[in-house]
Write an enzyme that holds these catalytic residues in place. Structure first.
Site, PDB file in Angstrom:
ATOM      1  N   ASP A 103       4.379  -6.929  -2.516  1.00 30.50           N
ATOM      2  CA  ASP A 103       3.586  -8.113  -3.228  1.00 30.50           C
ATOM      3  C   ASP A 103       3.477  -7.995  -4.583  1.00 30.50           C
ATOM      4  O   ASP A 103       2.807  -7.092  -4.773  1.00 30.50           O
ATOM      5  CB  ASP A 103       2.157  -8.642  -2.399  1.00 30.50           C
ATOM      6  CG  ASP A 103       2.285  -8.778  -0.948  1.00 30.50           C
ATOM      7  OD1 ASP A 103       3.575  -9.054  -0.524  1.00 30.50           O
ATOM      8  OD2 ASP A 103       1.280  -8.848  -0.264  1.00 30.50           O
ATOM      9  N   SER A 131      -4.421  -0.516  -0.253  1.00 34.47           N
ATOM     10  CA  SER A 131      -4.324   0.248   0.353  1.00 34.47           C
ATOM     11  C   SER A 131      -3.610   1.508  -0.072  1.00 34.47           C
ATOM     12  O   SER A 131      -3.718   2.755  -0.038  1.00 34.47           O
ATOM     13  CB  SER A 131      -3.997   0.281   1.925  1.00 34.47           C
ATOM     14  OG  SER A 131      -2.295  -0.611   1.940  1.00 34.47           O
ATOM     15  N   ASP A 182       0.796  -3.341  -2.796  1.00 36.89           N
ATOM     16  CA  ASP A 182       0.223  -4.420  -3.566  1.00 36.89           C
ATOM     17  C   ASP A 182       0.820  -4.049  -4.978  1.00 36.89           C
ATOM     18  O   ASP A 182       0.092  -2.832  -5.619  1.00 36.89           O
ATOM     19  CB  ASP A 182      -0.970  -4.761  -3.505  1.00 36.89           C
ATOM     20  CG  ASP A 182      -1.351  -5.216  -2.146  1.00 36.89           C
ATOM     21  OD1 ASP A 182      -0.655  -6.152  -1.838  1.00 36.89           O
ATOM     22  OD2 ASP A 182      -2.268  -4.624  -1.368  1.00 36.89           O
ATOM     23  N   ASP A 219       2.253  -2.890   3.244  1.00 33.44           N
ATOM     24  CA  ASP A 219       2.763  -3.272   1.667  1.00 33.44           C
ATOM     25  C   ASP A 219       2.438  -2.210   0.832  1.00 33.44           C
ATOM     26  O   ASP A 219       1.221  -1.729   1.079  1.00 33.44           O
ATOM     27  CB  ASP A 219       2.720  -4.761   1.816  1.00 33.44           C
ATOM     28  CG  ASP A 219       1.128  -5.085   1.774  1.00 33.44           C
ATOM     29  OD1 ASP A 219       0.111  -4.191   1.702  1.00 33.44           O
ATOM     30  OD2 ASP A 219       1.104  -6.164   1.923  1.00 33.44           O
ATOM     31  N   LYS A 224     -11.055   1.534   8.495  1.00 30.05           N
ATOM     32  CA  LYS A 224     -10.117   0.498   8.644  1.00 30.05           C
ATOM     33  C   LYS A 224      -9.295   0.168  10.179  1.00 30.05           C
ATOM     34  O   LYS A 224      -9.162  -0.773  10.562  1.00 30.05           O
ATOM     35  CB  LYS A 224      -8.910   0.713   7.372  1.00 30.05           C
ATOM     36  CG  LYS A 224      -9.157   0.548   6.129  1.00 30.05           C
ATOM     37  CD  LYS A 224      -8.124   0.905   5.208  1.00 30.05           C
ATOM     38  CE  LYS A 224      -6.804   0.495   5.367  1.00 30.05           C
ATOM     39  NZ  LYS A 224      -6.696  -0.793   4.778  1.00 30.05           N
ATOM     40  N   TYR A 284     -11.261  -7.498  10.625  1.00 30.53           N
ATOM     41  CA  TYR A 284     -10.535  -7.081   9.537  1.00 30.53           C
ATOM     42  C   TYR A 284      -9.931  -8.375   8.986  1.00 30.53           C
ATOM     43  O   TYR A 284      -8.677  -8.468   9.327  1.00 30.53           O
ATOM     44  CB  TYR A 284      -9.433  -6.159   9.636  1.00 30.53           C
ATOM     45  CG  TYR A 284      -9.335  -5.471   8.402  1.00 30.53           C
ATOM     46  CD1 TYR A 284      -8.279  -5.991   7.523  1.00 30.53           C
ATOM     47  CD2 TYR A 284      -9.673  -4.030   8.155  1.00 30.53           C
ATOM     48  CE1 TYR A 284      -7.879  -5.454   6.365  1.00 30.53           C
ATOM     49  CE2 TYR A 284      -9.109  -3.418   6.801  1.00 30.53           C
ATOM     50  CZ  TYR A 284      -8.355  -3.951   5.910  1.00 30.53           C
ATOM     51  OH  TYR A 284      -7.823  -3.548   4.911  1.00 30.53           O
TER      52      TYR A 284
END
Length: 558
Positions: free
Chosen positions: A155, A90, A103, A101, A216, A225
């Protein structure tokens, strides 16, 4: 950007016309509602993210430098070995919200191993200022390190390229970079490559981001989701919205959202959703091809990733989740139609799901242990197998649909006796146990702390045929016994420390914690204990915690 064909996508646009004045108006109200719903982060949080990413980029270079010296490279070679980060998910797509978060992919040269990543890099992270909760999961399908830096969840994945150094201007677009990489590195690289390709294939990135942010939020509110539970994950939703943008390249976000629901409801599955034609590449890896592979032919709602090697982002969809998704597309289309004509608002589209009010009967699956770290892994293992339970339930006579809820509910229960512990393992947490805190157990040698995660599956049962009277039996013995066997096949399963129980319940018996404060059911008198007369055949086995074996209901009256 457009291709040589003059358009983006596998077919020409449906319409290149600009949106109507009304569609522009509802786009304005959509953006107002998205802000009201809190989907945009603050300027301060955005700056914090940029600062954190700058520090992480420097840390990755330091990590590669230290490992290079450890492997015997010269000071000069170690200094030029490089290391680079790429974001995906995202954040890369520009649709992240407060608390989301980041990524992050760490790309390193060939002499840096995965063991180095989970030893040296993880250790460097722990010693970095502002870092909390560092947790590496090297055995994951995509090995990952999870942490928080200055309050931002992150992450980290790692990909080792077949290069002696990683230049600062490295691009991941070249398929040849995938040569001589192991599967885990290819999977790690895929997230970033797919995101980059999606953004390259949409006609107007700003309209795309606004539209995706809406979809979303809608999917999260409607509890659809979740890739692991058989619905669509983030990549699938991103590809779907990108495809609608290709079909209406000059439309506003409000118009894109309106077309999204109409087209998705009417889509002729298993016709795949593609952003571009599937390409062959330089690797001896499997590319999605239903003509060649029977497993690919079995995909019910295929949404195909645009980066090589093309994969199906929705292989977990089952007959039940397809039914639920289609139903939600229809509901969404009806609401957006009303928004366009002015008889509904965007807030109506984002109304919370009704999962815990929708069915008369539910299955409750409880995973439990006595250790918080072990519980995370055990609950994750059980959740990853729930889809198999759903698929087996779909074969039960009179059961129309097995609807999995998209998340589990974590509980910490402080038990004063073995009997209380057994109740918790069975998913029966009394009000007394629920209200108890850790101080209540001090000085009690028999007290135990039980960590549990509870999952729910809604059971949509066929109505009784006209003229039929009396109760019917719903036999779920085979799906439940097979599911129990399946989760116990986990290589780290330990009968003495891990519990698993499956039981059915009526909607009136759902626990209070599944409801928001404003929607809680009125208090009911305690139910009488379930007797053998209410069951077709109770299992003779007990739940799996010390001194207590597994129990589940195999058949019940409806």
């Amino acid at each position: 950007m457009t291709t040589e064909k003059g358009y983006l996508g596998v077919t020409p646009p449906i319409s290149t016309a600009e949106s109507s004045e009304r569609e522009k108006e509802v786009t304005g109200t959509l953006m107002e509602e998205l802000r009201r719903q809190g989907t945009f982060e603050s300027v301060e949080e955005a700056r914090t993210r940029e600062m954190v990413l700058g520090r992480v980029a420097a840390l990755v270079k330091k990590f590669v430098y230290q490992v290079s010296l450890k492997h015997g490279l010269s000071e000069a070679a170690a200094s030029t070995a490089g290391g680079k980060i790429f974001t995906f998910g995202s954040y890369r797509l520009g649709v992240h919200g407060p608390g989301s978060d980041i990524d992050t992919l760490c790309v390193v040269p060939k002499h840096v191993s995965r063991e180095d990543f989970f030893e040296v890099f993880e250790d460097l992270l722990r010693n970095m200022e502002g870092v909390a909760e560092v947790s590496g999961v090297p055995e994951a399908y995509v090995p990952i390190v999870k942490t928080k830096i200055c309050g931002i969840p992150m992450d980290f994945l790692m990909a080792r390229l077949a290069l002696s150094s990683i230049p600062d201007d490295l691009s991941l677009k070249d398929d040849n970079l995938l040569r001589n990489l192991d599967e885990r590195c290819v999977r790690s690289l895929n997230g970033s490559r797919v995101n980059d390709e999606i953004l390259r294939l949409v006609p107007n990135p700003e309209v795309y981001r606004d539209s995706l942010r809406c979809i979303k939020l809608w999917a999260q509110r409607r509890a659809i989701y979740s890739n692991v539970n058989g619905f669509f994950g983030g990549v699938a939703w991103a590809i779907l919205v990108a495809r609608i943008c290709q079909l209406y390249p000059n439309a506003t976000a409000g118009a894109i959202v309106s077309r999204f629901f109409i087209i998705m409801y009417q889509w002729t599955w298993p016709q795949p959703v593609l952003l571009k034609q599937i390409e062959e590449g330089p690797l001896p890896v499997r590319v999605w091809n239903p003509k060649l592979y029977p497993a690919d032919r079995a995909h019910r709602m295929p949404i195909i990733t645009p980066a090589y090697p093309a994969m199906c982002a929705t292989h977990n969809v089952t007959a039940s989740t397809q039914m639920i998704l289609t139903e939600e597309f229809k509901k969404g289309a009806d609401i957006v139609d009303k928004i366009i004509v002015g008889t509904a608002t965007w807030a109506d589209l984002f109304a919370k799901h009704d999962f815990f009010h929708k069915y008369r009967y539910y299955l409750q699956i409880v995973a439990s242990t006595g250790d918080p770290d072990l519980q995370i892994k055990w609950a994750g293992t059980v959740e990853s197998r729930l889809r198999q339970l759903v698929m087996k339930l779909e074969f039960v006579d009179t059961l129309i649909c097995a609807h999995p809820f998209i998340k589990g509910f974590d509980q910490i229960s402080y038990c004063l006796s073995q009997d209380e512990m057994n109740q918790v393992i069975d998913g029966q947490i009394s009000e007394t146990i629920a209200k108890r805190n850790v101080s209540s157990t001090e000085g009690n040698p028999d007290s135990k702390t039980v960590y549990s995660t509870t999952f729910f599956i809604g059971l949509h049962i066929q109505p009784k045929p006209s003229g039929v009277t009396g109760p019917r039996k719903l036999d779920i013995s085979y799906p439940t016994t097979e599911f129990i066997k399946l989760v116990k096949m986990w290589e780290k399963y330990d009968e003495d420390t891990m519990g698993i129980s499956v039981r059915y319940m009526k909607s009136s018996g759902l626990p209070e914690y599944v409801f928001d404060a404003a929607e809680r059911q009125p208090k009911r008198p305690p139910k009488r204990p379930l007797t053998s007369r209410a069951l077709c055949k109770p299992s003779g086995e007990s739940p799996d915690m010390p001194n207590k074996r597994r129990r589940f209901v195999s058949c019940f009256s409806v």
